[in-house]
Design a protein around this motif. Structure first.
Motif, PDB file in Angstrom:
ATOM      1  N   ARG A  16       0.836  -1.202   0.000  1.00 37.41           N
ATOM      2  CA  ARG A  16       0.000   0.000   0.000  1.00 37.41           C
ATOM      3  C   ARG A  16       0.876   1.259   0.000  1.00 37.41           C
ATOM      4  O   ARG A  16       0.615   2.213  -0.737  1.00 37.41           O
ATOM      5  CB  ARG A  16      -0.922  -0.007   1.213  1.00 37.41           C
ATOM      6  CG  ARG A  16      -1.891   1.163   1.267  1.00 37.41           C
ATOM      7  CD  ARG A  16      -2.691   1.124   2.568  1.00 37.41           C
ATOM      8  NE  ARG A  16      -3.577  -0.023   2.598  1.00 37.41           N
ATOM      9  CZ  ARG A  16      -4.829  -0.004   2.169  1.00 37.41           C
ATOM     10  NH1 ARG A  16      -5.327   1.110   1.655  1.00 37.41           N
ATOM     11  NH2 ARG A  16      -5.585  -1.076   2.248  1.00 37.41           N
ATOM     12  N   ALA A  17       1.915   1.270   0.818  1.00 37.22           N
ATOM     13  CA  ALA A  17       2.814   2.423   0.885  1.00 37.22           C
ATOM     14  C   ALA A  17       3.558   2.608  -0.427  1.00 37.22           C
ATOM     15  O   ALA A  17       3.752   3.733  -0.896  1.00 37.22           O
ATOM     16  CB  ALA A  17       3.793   2.259   2.040  1.00 37.22           C
ATOM     17  N   ALA A  18       3.991   1.490  -1.041  1.00 32.98           N
ATOM     18  CA  ALA A  18       4.717   1.583  -2.311  1.00 32.98           C
ATOM     19  C   ALA A  18       3.829   2.147  -3.409  1.00 32.98           C
ATOM     20  O   ALA A  18       4.277   2.938  -4.242  1.00 32.98           O
ATOM     21  CB  ALA A  18       5.254   0.210  -2.710  1.00 32.98           C
ATOM     22  N   LEU A  19       2.556   1.759  -3.433  1.00 30.36           N
ATOM     23  CA  LEU A  19       1.633   2.283  -4.434  1.00 30.36           C
ATOM     24  C   LEU A  19       1.396   3.776  -4.255  1.00 30.36           C
ATOM     25  O   LEU A  19       1.053   4.477  -5.209  1.00 30.36           O
ATOM     26  CB  LEU A  19       0.301   1.535  -4.358  1.00 30.36           C
ATOM     27  CG  LEU A  19       0.277   0.117  -4.933  1.00 30.36           C
ATOM     28  CD1 LEU A  19      -0.989  -0.610  -4.508  1.00 30.36           C
ATOM     29  CD2 LEU A  19       0.393   0.152  -6.450  1.00 30.36           C
ATOM     30  N   GLY A  20       1.582   4.276  -3.044  1.00 28.77           N
ATOM     31  CA  GLY A  20       1.376   5.691  -2.783  1.00 28.77           C
ATOM     32  C   GLY A  20       2.575   6.561  -3.051  1.00 28.77           C
ATOM     33  O   GLY A  20       2.488   7.784  -2.937  1.00 28.77           O
ATOM     34  N   LYS A  21       3.711   5.977  -3.407  1.00 27.55           N
ATOM     35  CA  LYS A  21       4.911   6.772  -3.657  1.00 27.55           C
ATOM     36  C   LYS A  21       4.801   7.507  -4.990  1.00 27.55           C
ATOM     37  O   LYS A  21       4.118   7.062  -5.918  1.00 27.55           O
ATOM     38  CB  LYS A  21       6.153   5.879  -3.642  1.00 27.55           C
ATOM     39  CG  LYS A  21       6.496   5.355  -2.251  1.00 27.55           C
ATOM     40  CD  LYS A  21       7.786   4.576  -2.262  1.00 27.55           C
ATOM     41  CE  LYS A  21       8.137   4.055  -0.866  1.00 27.55           C
ATOM     42  NZ  LYS A  21       8.378   5.159   0.083  1.00 27.55           N
ATOM     43  N   ALA A  22       5.509   8.629  -5.077  1.00 32.50           N
ATOM     44  CA  ALA A  22       5.418   9.458  -6.274  1.00 32.50           C
ATOM     45  C   ALA A  22       6.034   8.788  -7.497  1.00 32.50           C
ATOM     46  O   ALA A  22       5.530   8.948  -8.612  1.00 32.50           O
ATOM     47  CB  ALA A  22       6.106  10.810  -6.019  1.00 32.50           C
ATOM     48  N   VAL A  23       7.117   8.037  -7.311  1.00 29.72           N
ATOM     49  CA  VAL A  23       7.798   7.413  -8.450  1.00 29.72           C
ATOM     50  C   VAL A  23       7.713   5.900  -8.317  1.00 29.72           C
ATOM     51  O   VAL A  23       7.498   5.370  -7.226  1.00 29.72           O
ATOM     52  CB  VAL A  23       9.276   7.860  -8.524  1.00 29.72           C
ATOM     53  CG1 VAL A  23       9.374   9.369  -8.704  1.00 29.72           C
ATOM     54  CG2 VAL A  23      10.052   7.424  -7.292  1.00 29.72           C
ATOM     55  N   PRO A  24       7.884   5.170  -9.432  1.00 30.94           N
ATOM     56  CA  PRO A  24       7.791   3.707  -9.367  1.00 30.94           C
ATOM     57  C   PRO A  24       8.872   3.108  -8.470  1.00 30.94           C
ATOM     58  O   PRO A  24       9.970   3.640  -8.344  1.00 30.94           O
ATOM     59  CB  PRO A  24       7.991   3.284 -10.828  1.00 30.94           C
ATOM     60  CG  PRO A  24       7.689   4.490 -11.635  1.00 30.94           C
ATOM     61  CD  PRO A  24       8.084   5.662 -10.801  1.00 30.94           C
TER      62      PRO A  24
END
Length: 713
Positions: A443-451
């Motif tokens: 969930r946190a990774a999906l919310g990051k600005a870049v891939p």
């Protein structure tokens, strides 16, 4: 010199606002620092240094020992040092084409290492007459300077989310967002004050006796006290623009190891902050907001580049006032007054740029050259990092940073310092509205600005017509076998993959999503094959017509690696579009070598095997593709012509053509017409090719086409 006064005001004002937001950081033991992890260590300070010689050329032959870093005058020990030299990777343009073909597959095959550009269009502070100039310069930047390894976004200070564009590499979408720009700057404050004054004193053609009566000290004092009728709106616009810069900086805060550029296209803030104590004025609040915006940018290592679209023509852009006051002491409408307004606005761009380590592009006759300097700034620099002593951090204490080089004759440009972070807000990463059950890490990774590229992914999405006027979007994800870390267990090999998909529209509202777990428990023979090839997962999303960014994330449990991919997609309104083509589904004779989950999707019966995401094939493969045509163009009986062509991408030669047609009855309006074509690749030499799928009805002038790049090994 005024801009230094503004910088000083920014440093002194707004202390109460910031103090309410800051808390002292937890002290850290500098003698027990863990290995550098950009994502979690709040006291790790990252500094980007641009070193030039006396001619302005970048100097790259420096070592760690050539640098000294001072924080508030105390020498720091750099624990991270590297030269960043990122090339601009140009997109491939096929023969006989004027621009690149948009890839139908998005991939994250490595940790993101490109540039991040935020194109912030300040429509609140740009004159409507310069709308086209801003559009042209911003699109020029996208066309000439955006590399395939970069990400860019388009945002508006007026908050028009539906007009902007999330971070993407898609030039067409970026330019489409830029084309929606429309300047809406308020009239000049001096002109408005003059208009009020002239209304108060009456007609300029009044008699000389009346004019003499007006020219009194009391009348002059009254004229000088006139307030700008747009004062409140002007202050609101300035604060809104500054808050946008602050929010962008916070959003980019967890992007580490990369320089982040905010291209701020603006004519500057036209609010006079040097008279903050007049009743009803908001100068002190604006200064506090400017301080917060600069502090957020400094903390997140976001470099602001203020770009004045007036260039060298700012004087020609000054308003023409055909009337004058009877008081020569007044500046309303005079050249001196207009020049003061111009300098006031420009110094806001200069201050923001210089305080954050960027460059102001103002009074420039070469805006294109200024854009080139921005690219060089973000392509070549030294990355320096050190651990700040958090025990010395205090509430609202700005920590100055100075980078020096020991070699004489060189100049260094870097951010000037930072405010320590609010430790209560360290974990406030943008939380993706993922499906229930999604693990916190994904969930946190999906919310990051870049891939996130720890787990390499490939994603493909194809819109087709669904039910109830919605689009049915097939999403396919592939992970190559060498990336999977199987765990031996009782003579078998186990692996678990979690996939989460979030589809958000142009207003950032989540319209659909999916979550799946792919559990593998393979015998040695199957494990050997899957480890060599990989796994594939399919998902079906029902989405209303519109523009989306679909975020796809995968979490591999054994090695705990995570990968995310953003995918920009438009779902047409197939019920209203006169003539349209669906996305093109591809498969190959080797598709079965991948282990595929969720095969009970709508591709069944359309293709002989599951849709593939890879666009690289072996000469022994046979390609098969499928597309649907949606024809609402006529109620009369007619024919749909369907053509598939394969072209050599390097010289444009046509290597294959297949034709098909379908007779459409008078009662068949709106029905989907599906077409399938196959092509053996045995006669194709290694290279890059274009698959072109196009269709047109025999009645009317409608047509639709999709081009897909693929390679033969």
């Amino acid at each position: 010199m005024r801009r230094y006064l503004l910088a000083l005001l920014m440093a002194l004002a707004g202390a109460g606002v910031v103090a309410a937001r800051q808390t002292p950081a937890t002290p850290a033991d500098p003698g027990q620092q863990p290995a550098v992890t950009f994502r979690t260590e709040t006291n790790f300070v990252e500094v980007h240094a641009i070193v030039t010689d006396q001619k302005g050329a970048f100097v790259k032959d420096l070592t760690r020992d050539d640098f000294e870093i001072y924080e508030d005058g105390r020498l720091q020990a750099p624990t991270v040092f590297s030269l960043v030299d990122v090339p601009v990777e140009r997109p491939f343009v096929p023969a006989n084409a004027s621009e690149p073909i948009e890839p139908d597959v998005r991939a994250t095959t490595r940790t993101f290492d490109g540039r991040v550009y935020i194109i912030l269009l300040d429509d609140l502070h740009t004159n409507v007459t310069r709308t086209n100039n801003v559009r042209d310069v911003a699109k020029q930047f996208v066309d000439e300077y955006l590399g395939t390894n970069d990400l860019a976004a388009v945002l508006y200070t007026s908050g028009r989310q539906e007009s902007g564009q999330e971070l993407t590499v898609n030039r067409r979408l970026l330019k489409a967002a830029i084309d929606k720009f429309q300047g809406q700057k308020l009239p000049s404050a001096g002109a408005e004050k003059l208009a009020v004054h002239l209304r108060q004193v009456g007609d300029q053609n009044a008699t000389s006796e009346e004019s003499q009566e007006i020219r009194t000290s009391e009348g002059l004092q009254q004229a000088r006290s006139i307030q700008d009728p747009y004062d409140t709106q002007r202050a609101f616009n300035a604060r809104r623009s500054l808050e946008t810069i602050e929010n962008i900086s916070r959003w980019l805060g967890d992007v580490q190891g990369r320089r982040k550029a905010l291209l701020f296209f603006s004519e500057g803030f036209d609010y006079d902050v040097y008279q903050p104590f007049d009743i009803g004025r908001e100068g002190s609040s604006i200064i506090a907001d400017a301080r917060d915006a600069a502090a957020a940018a400094q903390r997140a290592n976001v470099n602001v580049y203020g770009i004045d679209p007036r260039g060298m023509n700012q004087f020609s852009g000054m308003i023409e006032i055909n009337a004058r006051s009877d008081y020569p002491q007044l500046e309303y409408g005079t050249f001196r007054g207009q020049l003061r307004e111009l300098l006031l606005a420009q110094e806001s761009l200069i201050s923001l740029s210089e305080e954050t380590g960027g460059l102001p592009i103002v009074n420039s006759g070469d805006l294109a050259g200024g854009l080139g300097r921005i690219v060089l700034d973000n392509s070549r620099y030294f990355l320096l990092g050190y651990y700040s002593d958090a025990a010395r951090w205090s509430r609202n204490k700005f920590l100055k940073i100075e980078v020096r080089v020991k070699r004489p004759g060189l100049q260094v440009r870097s951010r000037k310092g930072f405010l320590p972070p609010d430790t209560r807000a360290i974990e406030r990463a943008r939380d993706a509205d993922a499906k229930a059950g999604t693990t916190p890490a994904l969930r946190a990774a999906l919310g990051k600005a870049v891939p996130v590229g720890d787990l390499p992914l490939r994603v493909f999405a194809a819109p087709m017509r669904g039910v109830d006027n919605k689009g049915s979007v097939l999403v396919a994800l592939e992970i190559d076998g060498p990336s999977l870390k199987f765990e031996p267990r009782d003579g078998r090999f186990a692996e678990s993959i979690e996939v989460s998909i979030v589809a958000a529209d142009e207003r950032a509202r989540v319209q659909g999503g999916d979550r799946q777990n792919f559990n593998l428990n393979l015998v040695p023979e199957t494990h050997a094959r899957v480890s060599r090839t990989g796994v594939r997962m399919l998902s079906q999303l029902e989405l209303p017509p519109g523009r989306y960014q679909i975020r796809v994330g995968a979490h591999e449990s054994t090695g705990r690696a995570i990968g995310t991919v953003p995918y920009d997609l438009e779902v047409p309104d197939y019920a209203k579009t006169p003539f349209a083509l669906s996305g093109v589904l591809l498969t190959s004779s080797a598709a079965g070598s991948y282990a595929t989950a969720n095969q009970e999707s709508d591709w069944n019966g359309l293709l002989p095997s599951p849709p593939v995401v890879t666009r690289t094939f072996a000469a022994a493969d046979t390609l098969t593709w499928f597309a649907e045509v949606y024809d609402n163009s006529s109620r009369s009986a007619h024919t749909i012509n369907y053509i598939s062509t394969v072209l050599d991408a390097k010289d444009g030669r046509m290597l294959m053509e297949a034709r098909d047609n379908r007779t459409v009855g008078a009662d068949s309006k709106g029905l989907a017409q599906g077409f399938t074509t196959s092509l053996p690749l045995r006669d194709f030499t290694p290279g890059t090719y274009i698959l072109r799928v196009e269709a047109s009805p025999t009645m009317g002038n409608h047509s639709a086409r999709r081009d897909i790049l693929f390679e033969v090994r």
